[in-house]
Every structure is written in structure tokens, then in C-alpha cells.
Design a protein around this motif. Structure first.
Motif, PDB file in Angstrom:
ATOM      1  N   LEU A  68       0.915  -1.046  -0.435  1.00  0.00           N
ATOM      2  CA  LEU A  68       0.007  -0.471  -0.267  1.00  0.00           C
ATOM      3  C   LEU A  68       1.040   1.531  -0.094  1.00  0.00           C
ATOM      4  O   LEU A  68       0.310   1.793  -0.448  1.00  0.00           O
ATOM      5  CB  LEU A  68      -0.576  -0.028   1.140  1.00  0.00           C
ATOM      6  CG  LEU A  68      -2.058  -1.451   1.537  1.00  0.00           C
ATOM      7  CD1 LEU A  68      -2.864  -0.931   2.612  1.00  0.00           C
ATOM      8  CD2 LEU A  68      -2.885  -0.790   0.115  1.00  0.00           C
ATOM      9  N   TYR A  69       2.160   0.716   0.508  1.00  0.00           N
ATOM     10  CA  TYR A  69       3.376   2.292   0.693  1.00  0.00           C
ATOM     11  C   TYR A  69       4.203   2.293  -0.137  1.00  0.00           C
ATOM     12  O   TYR A  69       4.136   1.178  -1.153  1.00  0.00           O
ATOM     13  CB  TYR A  69       3.291   2.075   2.003  1.00  0.00           C
ATOM     14  CG  TYR A  69       2.714   2.110   3.239  1.00  0.00           C
ATOM     15  CD1 TYR A  69       1.852   2.904   3.092  1.00  0.00           C
ATOM     16  CD2 TYR A  69       2.269   1.192   3.485  1.00  0.00           C
ATOM     17  CE1 TYR A  69       0.406   3.427   3.614  1.00  0.00           C
ATOM     18  CE2 TYR A  69       1.887   0.792   4.684  1.00  0.00           C
ATOM     19  CZ  TYR A  69       0.361   1.749   4.273  1.00  0.00           C
ATOM     20  OH  TYR A  69      -0.382   1.389   5.164  1.00  0.00           O
ATOM     21  N   GLU A  70       5.043   3.121  -0.738  1.00  0.00           N
ATOM     22  CA  GLU A  70       6.319   3.383  -1.334  1.00  0.00           C
ATOM     23  C   GLU A  70       7.050   2.084  -1.158  1.00  0.00           C
ATOM     24  O   GLU A  70       7.099   2.569   0.214  1.00  0.00           O
ATOM     25  CB  GLU A  70       6.481   4.657  -2.131  1.00  0.00           C
ATOM     26  CG  GLU A  70       5.415   5.611  -2.950  1.00  0.00           C
ATOM     27  CD  GLU A  70       4.967   5.446  -4.467  1.00  0.00           C
ATOM     28  OE1 GLU A  70       6.412   5.039  -4.370  1.00  0.00           O
ATOM     29  OE2 GLU A  70       4.562   5.743  -4.450  1.00  0.00           O
ATOM     30  N   ILE A  71       7.708   1.779  -1.504  1.00  0.00           N
ATOM     31  CA  ILE A  71       8.939   0.832  -1.283  1.00  0.00           C
ATOM     32  C   ILE A  71      10.292   1.119  -2.318  1.00  0.00           C
ATOM     33  O   ILE A  71      10.448  -0.030  -3.410  1.00  0.00           O
ATOM     34  CB  ILE A  71       8.731  -0.863  -1.372  1.00  0.00           C
ATOM     35  CG1 ILE A  71       7.107  -0.948  -0.806  1.00  0.00           C
ATOM     36  CG2 ILE A  71       9.984  -1.647  -0.987  1.00  0.00           C
ATOM     37  CD1 ILE A  71       7.333  -2.468  -0.491  1.00  0.00           C
ATOM     38  N   PRO A  72      11.098   1.830  -1.456  1.00  0.00           N
ATOM     39  CA  PRO A  72      12.287   2.157  -2.609  1.00  0.00           C
ATOM     40  C   PRO A  72      13.172   0.836  -3.073  1.00  0.00           C
ATOM     41  O   PRO A  72      13.252   1.399  -3.920  1.00  0.00           O
ATOM     42  CB  PRO A  72      13.300   2.963  -1.786  1.00  0.00           C
ATOM     43  CG  PRO A  72      12.299   3.331  -0.524  1.00  0.00           C
ATOM     44  CD  PRO A  72      11.185   2.499  -0.813  1.00  0.00           C
ATOM     45  N   GLN A  73      13.293  -0.045  -2.070  1.00  0.00           N
ATOM     46  CA  GLN A  73      14.228  -1.342  -2.309  1.00  0.00           C
ATOM     47  C   GLN A  73      13.778  -1.616  -3.273  1.00  0.00           C
ATOM     48  O   GLN A  73      14.368  -2.360  -4.403  1.00  0.00           O
ATOM     49  CB  GLN A  73      14.587  -1.822  -1.504  1.00  0.00           C
ATOM     50  CG  GLN A  73      14.825  -1.773  -0.112  1.00  0.00           C
ATOM     51  CD  GLN A  73      13.582  -0.574   0.766  1.00  0.00           C
ATOM     52  OE1 GLN A  73      13.028  -1.144   0.775  1.00  0.00           O
ATOM     53  NE2 GLN A  73      14.764  -0.628   1.799  1.00  0.00           N
ATOM     54  N   ASP A 259       3.000  -3.141 -23.818  1.00  0.00           N
ATOM     55  CA  ASP A 259       1.986  -4.054 -24.228  1.00  0.00           C
ATOM     56  C   ASP A 259       0.642  -4.828 -23.161  1.00  0.00           C
ATOM     57  O   ASP A 259      -0.531  -5.074 -22.451  1.00  0.00           O
ATOM     58  CB  ASP A 259       1.995  -3.923 -25.037  1.00  0.00           C
ATOM     59  CG  ASP A 259       0.961  -4.867 -25.967  1.00  0.00           C
ATOM     60  OD1 ASP A 259      -0.407  -3.998 -25.777  1.00  0.00           O
ATOM     61  OD2 ASP A 259       1.162  -5.572 -26.687  1.00  0.00           O
ATOM     62  N   ALA A 260       2.313  -6.570 -23.300  1.00  0.00           N
ATOM     63  CA  ALA A 260       1.201  -7.438 -22.416  1.00  0.00           C
ATOM     64  C   ALA A 260       0.929  -7.213 -20.658  1.00  0.00           C
ATOM     65  O   ALA A 260      -0.099  -7.909 -20.442  1.00  0.00           O
ATOM     66  CB  ALA A 260       2.585  -8.005 -22.491  1.00  0.00           C
ATOM     67  N   ALA A 261       1.436  -6.098 -20.317  1.00  0.00           N
ATOM     68  CA  ALA A 261       0.976  -5.545 -18.932  1.00  0.00           C
ATOM     69  C   ALA A 261      -0.156  -4.439 -18.949  1.00  0.00           C
ATOM     70  O   ALA A 261      -0.804  -4.659 -17.593  1.00  0.00           O
ATOM     71  CB  ALA A 261       1.853  -5.305 -18.246  1.00  0.00           C
ATOM     72  N   SER A 262      -0.573  -4.239 -20.061  1.00  0.00           N
ATOM     73  CA  SER A 262      -1.766  -3.195 -19.844  1.00  0.00           C
ATOM     74  C   SER A 262      -2.551  -3.641 -19.236  1.00  0.00           C
ATOM     75  O   SER A 262      -3.899  -2.884 -19.028  1.00  0.00           O
ATOM     76  CB  SER A 262      -1.751  -3.179 -20.946  1.00  0.00           C
ATOM     77  OG  SER A 262      -2.623  -4.296 -22.535  1.00  0.00           O
ATOM     78  N   GLY A 263      -2.938  -4.932 -19.123  1.00  0.00           N
ATOM     79  CA  GLY A 263      -4.701  -5.066 -18.804  1.00  0.00           C
ATOM     80  C   GLY A 263      -4.506  -4.841 -16.924  1.00  0.00           C
ATOM     81  O   GLY A 263      -5.717  -5.161 -16.847  1.00  0.00           O
ATOM     82  N   MET A 264      -3.119  -5.096 -15.994  1.00  0.00           N
ATOM     83  CA  MET A 264      -3.416  -5.150 -14.838  1.00  0.00           C
ATOM     84  C   MET A 264      -3.331  -3.396 -14.460  1.00  0.00           C
ATOM     85  O   MET A 264      -2.089  -2.950 -13.585  1.00  0.00           O
ATOM     86  CB  MET A 264      -2.012  -6.220 -14.469  1.00  0.00           C
ATOM     87  CG  MET A 264      -1.760  -7.126 -15.232  1.00  0.00           C
ATOM     88  SD  MET A 264      -3.322  -8.790 -15.221  1.00  0.00           S
ATOM     89  CE  MET A 264      -2.508  -8.530 -12.452  1.00  0.00           C
ATOM     90  N   THR A 265      -3.734  -2.957 -14.201  1.00  0.00           N
ATOM     91  CA  THR A 265      -4.888  -1.972 -13.737  1.00  0.00           C
ATOM     92  C   THR A 265      -4.604  -2.493 -12.191  1.00  0.00           C
ATOM     93  O   THR A 265      -4.767  -3.432 -11.305  1.00  0.00           O
ATOM     94  CB  THR A 265      -5.706  -1.580 -14.152  1.00  0.00           C
ATOM     95  OG1 THR A 265      -6.424  -2.068 -14.576  1.00  0.00           O
ATOM     96  CG2 THR A 265      -5.120  -0.942 -15.480  1.00  0.00           C
ATOM     97  N   ALA A 266      -4.451  -1.022 -11.391  1.00  0.00           N
ATOM     98  CA  ALA A 266      -4.790  -1.347  -9.672  1.00  0.00           C
ATOM     99  C   ALA A 266      -5.846  -1.337  -8.878  1.00  0.00           C
ATOM    100  O   ALA A 266      -7.165  -2.004  -9.696  1.00  0.00           O
ATOM    101  CB  ALA A 266      -4.793   0.310  -9.154  1.00  0.00           C
ATOM    102  N   GLY A 267      -5.463  -2.681  -8.482  1.00  0.00           N
ATOM    103  CA  GLY A 267      -6.729  -3.430  -7.882  1.00  0.00           C
ATOM    104  C   GLY A 267      -6.531  -4.842  -8.452  1.00  0.00           C
ATOM    105  O   GLY A 267      -7.831  -5.988  -8.161  1.00  0.00           O
TER     106      GLY A 267
END
Ligand SMILES: Cc1ncc(COP(=O)(O)O)c(C=O)c1O
Length: 391
Positions: A68-73, A259-267
């Protein structure tokens, strides 16, 4: 009475209590030369000082925060993978199996979002291994893995290994993707010839389908390139990675083009642990070492040395071995005797090897193995072969 550990493995009676580099120490003090690396996991060997430092330093600061948070590593490791590969984006998992789950979901969601929801089939190959989840076993489809676990996840089309005509005939309007290991690991170190991988890429392009490569076992420097498909000069649309990327810390990843990842949106996907600070601190350090061209050049040099010595071993024991195959430090000894018998004799000679299908014993040493250790490995493998001959 059932053992307190679910008995899904037949385990060797070995209790390792420590490891350094290519060596594992048994409870009774015996030192074993490890040519298995926990099945291609300990890419930098055991207790590599840089990995110990990365892990302990991160452990003193922050182990885990949610995605849920940014993870710099995590961001840093994703940036490195994107910079060094075909990929535009990365999702981190804890294992290869979870990478398989996402690769399958990503390919199906891609077609759904492109307005072709009927494209759900994934073509897979005999002898493959993609993990033990419902999608993983359905993808491999072997009786040993699926028997009793039905109903299986539908949408996998199983093809014979190396049958180009069967592959072409199997492509249809419902094909979403082809899923394949550039070198089968569990299947017995069966490399896909470079021209076949290029042919697969061409077939995918001609038919507008996605190419998913499973580099869980053959990736992260194991073959002498950062990823095995680089030898063929092609790139996939989606790639599964795990094992070596964490060097022993449970870490996996799915790499994909935009392109291949285009369907994987938030949630649409998630993981509690995938890509947490501890895992990615280690992953970054592994990546820094393994992606260094000088490191990969050494892997190739040592692979040549090991291969040459193994050819000599095979020639010296024609009743035990049929041949050597594989690429880089992902090598298989094709056996004329039962692989399990040879592995057991290896334990007596204080060398660890790993059995695989197709009558093969796998050699997957840490990529940091030294020339001297390669010589010691050969003496021990030779002793194991002699023990088989004289038994
Ligand atoms: C090619 C391949 N894919 C997937 C997997 C599954 O990975 P994991 O055991 O990390 O879930 C493995 C594990 O051996 C593998 O070799």
C-alpha cells in the motif's frame, strides 16, 4: 502416524547446519560440495558476505511494509531489471509458482481488455514444470502432478516437446499465449535450441499471441547470460523469474512489456509479502553481482571448464553416463543408471547433485564456484561413478 512435517518429500537423511560459498556442513561435521544450490537458488553460494550484509543491514532498519506504500528497495530492483531486460514493468512475488499465477492472469487479462475475451488458452509442453499451484499443475499437465487434484484449471493445451507441426496446428482463435522454459529444469535439463526459440517468437508474432518464458530455473545468470533467452537474440512479452533472484531469500518476479501488462491496473493483482524491503534488499545485491558483465564472463569461463571435465567423466564411465547437456552452469548428466542411485552415491562421496526427469542428474552449482572446487567436484563425481560400477 503422520509426521509433523507433511510427508510430500522423500528426504535424504542429511541435516545441514551451515553453508559457506559452495560448501554445506552437515550436523556431524562432514563438508559437502554443493552442486545443487538448493535447486538453482543460491546463485552467489551460501552466506555470501554481500548478501549477509544486505540482509542484516535491512533487518536492522525495516523488514516489512505493505505494498500500500512506496517501497524504495522494490523500486530500485524493478528499475535495474527494466534497465537490463526487455521489460518495461515488474511485479514481485515470493516464488516461481506465484510468478506463474500472475503470468497466466496477465495474458488472459490482456486479451480481455483488447476485446478478445475468448483468447484464454495457453499452449504448454510435455516435460515442463511451472510450479505446484492449481494453474502451475494444470499448465504442466503431467499425471504425476495433476492426479487426484481435479477439477483442473481449464485453458491449457498440452503439446509434445519439439513437435513443430503439432505446435502450429494447435494455434487457434482461442490461443492467448505460449508458455515455455528456454531450458527445462525439472524435465531433465532439456534446452530448447536457439532456432526453436526464434521460431516460437516468430509464430507468436505472426498470430498475434503472447510469448511467456519461464526463466525461474534458467534465469539470473545461470546459463552465462543474465537470462537464457538472450542466447537466442529474442525477447518474450512476459517472463517469470524466481530462485536465483533472491539468492536464498524467497523472491520472484514477473517481468513484462508495457503492452503485455496493459490489463493489470490498480486492484487487479496483489501480494502481502511480494517485493518487501527485506527481500528486495537481498534481490538488489544479487542483481548487482549477477548482472555485471565480468561476473557473467566468469560464469561462462567456468562453465566451459566444468563441461570439458564432465565430458571426460562421461568418457571414463560409459556404463554409468550417456552424455552431458545444458548451458552454462545448468548442466545435466544423462544417466544409464537410476539418477537417484547416483545422487545417493554422491552423498557418500560428499557431493550434492539433484535428480530430474528424463534420466538426468542435474548440476546447478553456485555461480561463484571456483576452479579448484570444479576439480574437487569432478573427483567426487568420479568416486560416485566408480562406486556405482563396483557395487
Ligand atoms: C521452471 C520452473 N518454474 C516454476 C517453478 C516453481 O517455483 P517455486 O518452487 O519457487 O514456486 C520452478 C521450481 O522448481 C521451476 O523450476
Amino acid at each position: 502416524m503422520i509426521p509433523s512435517v507433511l510427508p510430500t518429500y522423500s528426504r535424504a537423511p542429511l541435516h545441514f547446519v551451515a553453508g559457506t560459498g559452495t560448501w554445506l556442513v552437515e550436523e556431524d561435521g562432514r563438508r559437502f560440495l554443493d552442486l545443487g544450490s538448493g535447486i538453482a537458488v543460491n546463485a552467489l553460494g551460501h552466506a555470501h558476505p554481500a548478501l549477509v550484509a544486505a540482509l542484516t543491514e535491512q533487518a536492522g532498519k525495516l523488514w516489512h511494509v505493505s505494498n500500500l506504500y512506496e517501497i524504495p528497495q522494490q523500486q530500485a530492483l524493478a528499475d535495474k531489471l527494466v534497465a537490463r531486460t526487455f521489460a518495461d514493468t515488474v511485479f514481485f512475488t515470493n516464488s516461481g509458482t506465484e510468478a506463474c499465477e500472475l503470468a497466466v492472469k496477465m495474458a488472459r487479462k490482456y486479451w480481455y481488455e483488447k476485446g478478445a475475451p475468448e483468447k484464454t488458452d495457453i499452449l504448454t509442453f510435455a516435460g515442463s514444470f511451472h510450479g505446484r499451484s492449481s494453474a502451475g499443475i494444470a499448465a504442466a499437465g503431467t499425471e504425476k502432478m495433476v492426479k487426484g487434484f481435479g477439477p483442473l484449471l481449464p485453458g491449457f493445451v498440452h503439446l509434445p516437446w519439439g513437435d513443430h507441426d503439432a505446435l502450429k496446428a494447435a494455434v487457434s482463435d482461442t490461443t492467448a499465449a505460449i508458455l515455455i522454459e528456454p531450458i527445462q529444469g525439472e524435465g531433465g535439463i532439456r534446452p530448447l535450441p536457439d532456432q526453436c526459440l526464434r521460431g516460437l517468437r516468430a509464430l507468436c508474432d505472426e498470430n498475434g499471441i503472447l510469448l511467456i518464458l519461464d526463466e525461474v530455473q534458467c534465469g539470473m545468470g545461470r546459463t552465462g547470460k543474465l537470462f537464457a533467452h538472450e542466447w537466442a537474440g529474442i525477447t518474450p512479452d512476459i517472463m517469470m523469474v524466481a530462485k536465483g533472484i533472491g539468492g536464498g531469500f524467497p523472491l520472484g518476479a514477473v517481468l513484462a512489456t508495457e503492452d503485455a501488462a496493459s490489463g493489470m491496473t490498480a486492484g487487479t493483482h496483489g501480494s502481502t509479502y511480494g517485493g518487501n524491503p527485506l527481500g528486495c534488499a537481498v534481490g538488489n545485491t544479487v542483481m548487482d553481482h549477477v548482472s555485471d558483465p565480468a561476473f557473467l564472463a566468469e560464469v561462462n569461463r567456468k562453465a566451459g571448464l566444468l563441461r570439458q571435465k564432465l565430458e571426460g567423466l562421461v568418457a571414463a564411465h560409459p556404463d554409468v553416463f550417456e552424455g552431458v547437456r545444458g548451458t552454462g552452469l545448468m548442466l545435466g548428466l544423462r544417466m544409464k543408471v537410476a539418477p537417484a542411485d547416483f545422487v545417493a552415491k554422491g552423498y557418500e562421496s560428499l557431493v550434492i547433485t539433484v535428480p530430474a526427469a528424463d534420466n538426468v542428474v542435474r548440476l546447478l552449482p553456485p555461480l561463484t564456484i571456483t576452479d579448484d572446487e570444479i576439480s574437487q567436484a569432478l573427483s567426487r563425481l568420479d568416486a560416485a561413478a566408480t562406486a556405482i560400477e563396483t557395487a
